[in-house]
Design a protein around this motif. Structure first.
Motif, PDB file in Angstrom:
ATOM      1  N   GLU A 251       0.842  -1.203   0.000  1.00  0.00           N
ATOM      2  CA  GLU A 251       0.000   0.000   0.000  1.00  0.00           C
ATOM      3  C   GLU A 251       0.875   1.250   0.000  1.00  0.00           C
ATOM      4  O   GLU A 251       1.868   1.331   0.703  1.00  0.00           O
ATOM      5  CB  GLU A 251      -0.932  -0.012   1.204  1.00  0.00           C
ATOM      6  N   GLY A 252       0.482   2.215  -0.803  1.00  0.00           N
ATOM      7  CA  GLY A 252       1.248   3.449  -0.910  1.00  0.00           C
ATOM      8  C   GLY A 252       2.238   3.447  -2.056  1.00  0.00           C
ATOM      9  O   GLY A 252       2.716   4.511  -2.459  1.00  0.00           O
ATOM     10  N   SER A 253       2.559   2.270  -2.577  1.00  0.00           N
ATOM     11  CA  SER A 253       3.482   2.210  -3.711  1.00  0.00           C
ATOM     12  C   SER A 253       2.781   2.664  -4.989  1.00  0.00           C
ATOM     13  O   SER A 253       1.550   2.615  -5.101  1.00  0.00           O
ATOM     14  CB  SER A 253       4.012   0.791  -3.902  1.00  0.00           C
ATOM     15  N   ASN A 254       3.558   3.104  -5.947  1.00  0.00           N
ATOM     16  CA  ASN A 254       2.974   3.500  -7.229  1.00  0.00           C
ATOM     17  C   ASN A 254       2.331   2.317  -7.942  1.00  0.00           C
ATOM     18  O   ASN A 254       1.321   2.467  -8.631  1.00  0.00           O
ATOM     19  CB  ASN A 254       4.042   4.137  -8.119  1.00  0.00           C
ATOM     20  N   ALA A 255       2.928   1.135  -7.760  1.00  0.00           N
ATOM     21  CA  ALA A 255       2.353  -0.060  -8.388  1.00  0.00           C
ATOM     22  C   ALA A 255       0.974  -0.355  -7.810  1.00  0.00           C
ATOM     23  O   ALA A 255       0.029  -0.679  -8.540  1.00  0.00           O
ATOM     24  CB  ALA A 255       3.286  -1.252  -8.190  1.00  0.00           C
ATOM     25  N   TYR A 256       0.841  -0.243  -6.495  1.00  0.00           N
ATOM     26  CA  TYR A 256      -0.452  -0.461  -5.833  1.00  0.00           C
ATOM     27  C   TYR A 256      -1.475   0.556  -6.325  1.00  0.00           C
ATOM     28  O   TYR A 256      -2.630   0.212  -6.634  1.00  0.00           O
ATOM     29  CB  TYR A 256      -0.267  -0.354  -4.328  1.00  0.00           C
ATOM     30  N   LYS A 257      -1.058   1.811  -6.411  1.00  0.00           N
ATOM     31  CA  LYS A 257      -1.967   2.845  -6.913  1.00  0.00           C
ATOM     32  C   LYS A 257      -2.379   2.570  -8.348  1.00  0.00           C
ATOM     33  O   LYS A 257      -3.502   2.882  -8.758  1.00  0.00           O
ATOM     34  CB  LYS A 257      -1.291   4.219  -6.804  1.00  0.00           C
ATOM     35  N   ASN A 258      -1.471   1.978  -9.118  1.00  0.00           N
ATOM     36  CA  ASN A 258      -1.792   1.672 -10.507  1.00  0.00           C
ATOM     37  C   ASN A 258      -2.856   0.576 -10.591  1.00  0.00           C
ATOM     38  O   ASN A 258      -3.754   0.641 -11.431  1.00  0.00           O
ATOM     39  CB  ASN A 258      -0.537   1.243 -11.258  1.00  0.00           C
ATOM     40  N   VAL A 259      -2.767  -0.429  -9.724  1.00  0.00           N
ATOM     41  CA  VAL A 259      -3.803  -1.473  -9.704  1.00  0.00           C
ATOM     42  C   VAL A 259      -5.146  -0.867  -9.311  1.00  0.00           C
ATOM     43  O   VAL A 259      -6.185  -1.193  -9.897  1.00  0.00           O
ATOM     44  CB  VAL A 259      -3.417  -2.611  -8.741  1.00  0.00           C
ATOM     45  N   ALA A 260      -5.135   0.035  -8.319  1.00  0.00           N
ATOM     46  CA  ALA A 260      -6.366   0.712  -7.913  1.00  0.00           C
ATOM     47  C   ALA A 260      -6.969   1.479  -9.084  1.00  0.00           C
ATOM     48  O   ALA A 260      -8.189   1.469  -9.300  1.00  0.00           O
ATOM     49  CB  ALA A 260      -6.080   1.646  -6.739  1.00  0.00           C
ATOM     50  N   ARG A 261      -6.104   2.132  -9.856  1.00  0.00           N
ATOM     51  CA  ARG A 261      -6.585   2.873 -11.032  1.00  0.00           C
ATOM     52  C   ARG A 261      -7.178   1.933 -12.067  1.00  0.00           C
ATOM     53  O   ARG A 261      -8.252   2.196 -12.620  1.00  0.00           O
ATOM     54  CB  ARG A 261      -5.423   3.649 -11.655  1.00  0.00           C
ATOM     55  N   LEU A 262      -6.505   0.837 -12.326  1.00  0.00           N
ATOM     56  CA  LEU A 262      -6.985  -0.095 -13.349  1.00  0.00           C
ATOM     57  C   LEU A 262      -8.344  -0.674 -12.987  1.00  0.00           C
ATOM     58  O   LEU A 262      -9.208  -0.855 -13.861  1.00  0.00           O
ATOM     59  CB  LEU A 262      -5.978  -1.236 -13.532  1.00  0.00           C
ATOM     60  N   LEU A 263      -8.547  -0.962 -11.704  1.00  0.00           N
ATOM     61  CA  LEU A 263      -9.803  -1.593 -11.277  1.00  0.00           C
ATOM     62  C   LEU A 263     -10.864  -0.584 -10.863  1.00  0.00           C
ATOM     63  O   LEU A 263     -12.027  -0.951 -10.673  1.00  0.00           O
ATOM     64  CB  LEU A 263      -9.531  -2.544 -10.107  1.00  0.00           C
ATOM     65  N   GLY A 264     -10.467   0.675 -10.693  1.00  0.00           N
ATOM     66  CA  GLY A 264     -11.427   1.692 -10.270  1.00  0.00           C
ATOM     67  C   GLY A 264     -11.884   1.505  -8.832  1.00  0.00           C
ATOM     68  O   GLY A 264     -13.046   1.757  -8.507  1.00  0.00           O
ATOM     69  N   VAL A 265     -10.974   1.065  -7.967  1.00  0.00           N
ATOM     70  CA  VAL A 265     -11.297   0.860  -6.548  1.00  0.00           C
ATOM     71  C   VAL A 265     -10.257   1.573  -5.688  1.00  0.00           C
ATOM     72  O   VAL A 265      -9.178   1.937  -6.159  1.00  0.00           O
ATOM     73  CB  VAL A 265     -11.318  -0.643  -6.191  1.00  0.00           C
ATOM     74  N   ASP A 266     -10.596   1.757  -4.416  1.00  0.00           N
ATOM     75  CA  ASP A 266      -9.651   2.408  -3.500  1.00  0.00           C
ATOM     76  C   ASP A 266      -8.624   1.429  -2.940  1.00  0.00           C
ATOM     77  O   ASP A 266      -7.458   1.785  -2.745  1.00  0.00           O
ATOM     78  CB  ASP A 266     -10.412   3.064  -2.338  1.00  0.00           C
ATOM     79  N   SER A 267      -9.069   0.189  -2.680  1.00  0.00           N
ATOM     80  CA  SER A 267      -8.208  -0.792  -2.019  1.00  0.00           C
ATOM     81  C   SER A 267      -8.260  -2.131  -2.745  1.00  0.00           C
ATOM     82  O   SER A 267      -9.059  -3.007  -2.397  1.00  0.00           O
ATOM     83  CB  SER A 267      -8.636  -0.982  -0.555  1.00  0.00           C
ATOM     84  N   PRO A 268      -7.436  -2.318  -3.764  1.00  0.00           N
ATOM     85  CA  PRO A 268      -7.435  -3.593  -4.482  1.00  0.00           C
ATOM     86  C   PRO A 268      -6.976  -4.732  -3.580  1.00  0.00           C
ATOM     87  O   PRO A 268      -6.160  -4.534  -2.681  1.00  0.00           O
ATOM     88  CB  PRO A 268      -6.446  -3.350  -5.625  1.00  0.00           C
ATOM     89  N   ASP A 269      -7.515  -5.930  -3.816  1.00  0.00           N
ATOM     90  CA  ASP A 269      -7.150  -7.075  -2.987  1.00  0.00           C
ATOM     91  C   ASP A 269      -5.745  -7.564  -3.335  1.00  0.00           C
ATOM     92  O   ASP A 269      -5.184  -7.248  -4.382  1.00  0.00           O
ATOM     93  CB  ASP A 269      -8.166  -8.207  -3.165  1.00  0.00           C
ATOM     94  N   THR A 270      -5.186  -8.352  -2.441  1.00  0.00           N
ATOM     95  CA  THR A 270      -3.806  -8.811  -2.606  1.00  0.00           C
ATOM     96  C   THR A 270      -3.616  -9.664  -3.853  1.00  0.00           C
ATOM     97  O   THR A 270      -2.557  -9.619  -4.486  1.00  0.00           O
ATOM     98  CB  THR A 270      -3.345  -9.597  -1.361  1.00  0.00           C
ATOM     99  N   TYR A 271      -4.639 -10.432  -4.245  1.00  0.00           N
ATOM    100  CA  TYR A 271      -4.480 -11.317  -5.403  1.00  0.00           C
ATOM    101  C   TYR A 271      -4.420 -10.531  -6.708  1.00  0.00           C
ATOM    102  O   TYR A 271      -3.645 -10.866  -7.606  1.00  0.00           O
ATOM    103  CB  TYR A 271      -5.605 -12.344  -5.432  1.00  0.00           C
ATOM    104  N   SER A 272      -5.222  -9.470  -6.810  1.00  0.00           N
ATOM    105  CA  SER A 272      -5.139  -8.611  -7.990  1.00  0.00           C
ATOM    106  C   SER A 272      -3.780  -7.933  -8.066  1.00  0.00           C
ATOM    107  O   SER A 272      -3.198  -7.783  -9.145  1.00  0.00           O
ATOM    108  CB  SER A 272      -6.258  -7.565  -7.966  1.00  0.00           C
ATOM    109  N   CYS A 273      -3.265  -7.536  -6.900  1.00  0.00           N
ATOM    110  CA  CYS A 273      -1.927  -6.932  -6.869  1.00  0.00           C
ATOM    111  C   CYS A 273      -0.863  -7.939  -7.308  1.00  0.00           C
ATOM    112  O   CYS A 273       0.080  -7.596  -8.036  1.00  0.00           O
ATOM    113  CB  CYS A 273      -1.619  -6.417  -5.467  1.00  0.00           C
ATOM    114  N   GLN A 274      -1.016  -9.180  -6.881  1.00  0.00           N
ATOM    115  CA  GLN A 274      -0.025 -10.195  -7.235  1.00  0.00           C
ATOM    116  C   GLN A 274      -0.034 -10.508  -8.730  1.00  0.00           C
ATOM    117  O   GLN A 274       1.034 -10.634  -9.347  1.00  0.00           O
ATOM    118  CB  GLN A 274      -0.272 -11.465  -6.409  1.00  0.00           C
TER     119      GLN A 274
END
Length: 398
Positions: free
Chosen positions: A283-306
């Motif tokens: 959380e807080g990383s640019n990669a995490y923020k990018n997943v949030a952007r792609l999915l249109g959510v505030d807190s993407p789950d760990t599996y989507s991040c992986q």
């Protein structure tokens, strides 16, 4: 017709055939690079699989818009493993034999991954997974496997520490039979007994609509805490029957089972107070923020991040190896994740550096993506949460 004439015609025919065939070969070399996702769109993992597949497709779109890989576009082909080993194996064979993918991304259930590993390694297809069962990376996979999910031994250890932190002296582990049950319980037991506590275990049939008999059996041991090792549907049955049995000790569950779906399905007083543990995204990383952007959510789950990280690693590995085969991915995936070089958080940035002849070191949405020789992630942080007032509240990340 003389031999010379026949040879001339034969040679002309070969030359003509080669000329006709060559454009097809060139098209194959310049066509899309095919990658597959194999996630649980239905079944016990159905609340996670759709977002995982969507993340990979949207991340691939970003790469394609930036020019693709080696001048070629990525084509993502998604299949449903139905959270079933049999269905997962059929889908994997289709991706490998018919679609001709170079890699399969995102197997979720450990039983599915266990079934798929042999066919991938034998076919030279790279497999990246979010499954945690200890035996998976011990299978003969010839290096065609990485996983970003912490092992179940590490998870069991963390659960033991979590339970001890809640002042539990007697801990019961209650779970269906899965590929990770034994290793989780062993690690839990080692941690609890080292602190002077004791553990018991009970295996149940996850297809049953009531577990009251099993609950009564567990409660005879008077456990201070119960660690629940099932998936969402059977865990909901277990929690409900524990409530009806008036159990007032601490309950611990995995984040993939004690989730919003479970909390919404149960009355608030039934799920109140359950503790959960899950691998934490970065959380807080640019990669995490990018997943949030792609999915249109505030807190993407760990599996989507992986799986976002899986795609980025695979894309950059192909670029470094200048090819699209599973073997090239296998031989180069660690070069882009732990080989030193400039730190990057997206494949789009990494591909630009690679094209300029520079080395990259990828840190992703799930954390640093460094792997052991057998494909396990070397380190991970965990997210500790608790159900309060019908919501899952973060306690700490450590």
């Amino acid at each position: 017709m003389t031999d010379i004439t026949r040879r001339h015609i034969l040679g002309t025919g070969i030359a003509f055939a080669s000329t006709v065939a060559m454009p097809a070969i060139l098209r194959a070399q310049t066509g899309p690079i095919k990658l597959g996702t194999l996630t649980p769109l239905t079944g016990s993992g159905g609340s996670y699989g759709p977002a995982m597949a969507d993340t990979v497709k949207k991340a691939a779109d970003d790469i394609n818009k930036a020019g693709g890989i080696l001048g070629r576009q990525l084509l993502i082909i998604s299949e449903d493993d139905q959270t079933s080993p049999e269905a997962g194996l059929r889908a994997a064979r289709k991706l490998i034999d018919i679609d001709k993918v170079s890699a399969i991304i995102g197997t979720w259930a450990s039983a599915v991954t266990t079934a798929v590993v042999p066919v991938c390694s034998q076919s030279g297809v790279f497999l990246s997974t979010v499954s945690g069962a200890e035996p998976i990376t011990l299978l003969p996979h010839q290096g065609f496997l990485i996983r970003t999910q912490p092992t179940t031994t590490l998870q069991g250890t963390k659960f033991g520490e979590f339970a001890l932190g809640a002042n539990a002296k007697t801990v019961a582990f209650v779970s269906p039979q899965t590929p990770f049950t034994e290793s989780q319980y062993a690690a839990l037991t080692k941690t609890v007994t080292a602190a002077g506590g004791k553990t018991t275990s009970l295996i149940y049939d996850d297809k049953k609509t009531t577990l009251r008999t099993e609950v009564d059996q567990v409660l005879r041991g008077k456990p201070d805490a119960i660690v629940m090792g099932g998936y969402t549907n059977d865990t909901a049955v277990l929690v409900r029957d524990l409530y009806r049995a008036n159990y007032r000790g601490s309950l611990f569950g995995f984040g993939y089972s004690v989730n919003k779906q479970l909390v919404d399905a149960l009355p608030a007083d039934v799920s109140e107070g359950i503790y959960t543990l899950s691998p934490s995204p970065a959380e807080g990383s640019n990669a995490y923020k990018n997943v949030a952007r792609l999915l249109g959510v505030d807190s993407p789950d760990t599996y989507s991040c992986q799986v976002y990280d899986h795609l980025n690693l695979i894309a950059m590995a192909m670029a470094v190896g200048k090819g699209d085969t599973g073997t090239i991915i296998k031989d180069n995936v660690r070069k882009v994740s732990q080989g030193g070089g400039e730190r990057v958080e997206t494949a789009v940035d990494g591909l630009k550096l690679i094209a300029d002849g520079k080395k990259v070191d990828y840190d992703g949405a799930s954390g640093p993506c460094d792997f052991t020789d057998i494909g396990d992630i070397t380190d991970a942080k965990f997210r500790y949460e608790q159900v309060k007032g019908g919501k899952i509240i973060l306690l700490k990340i450590a």
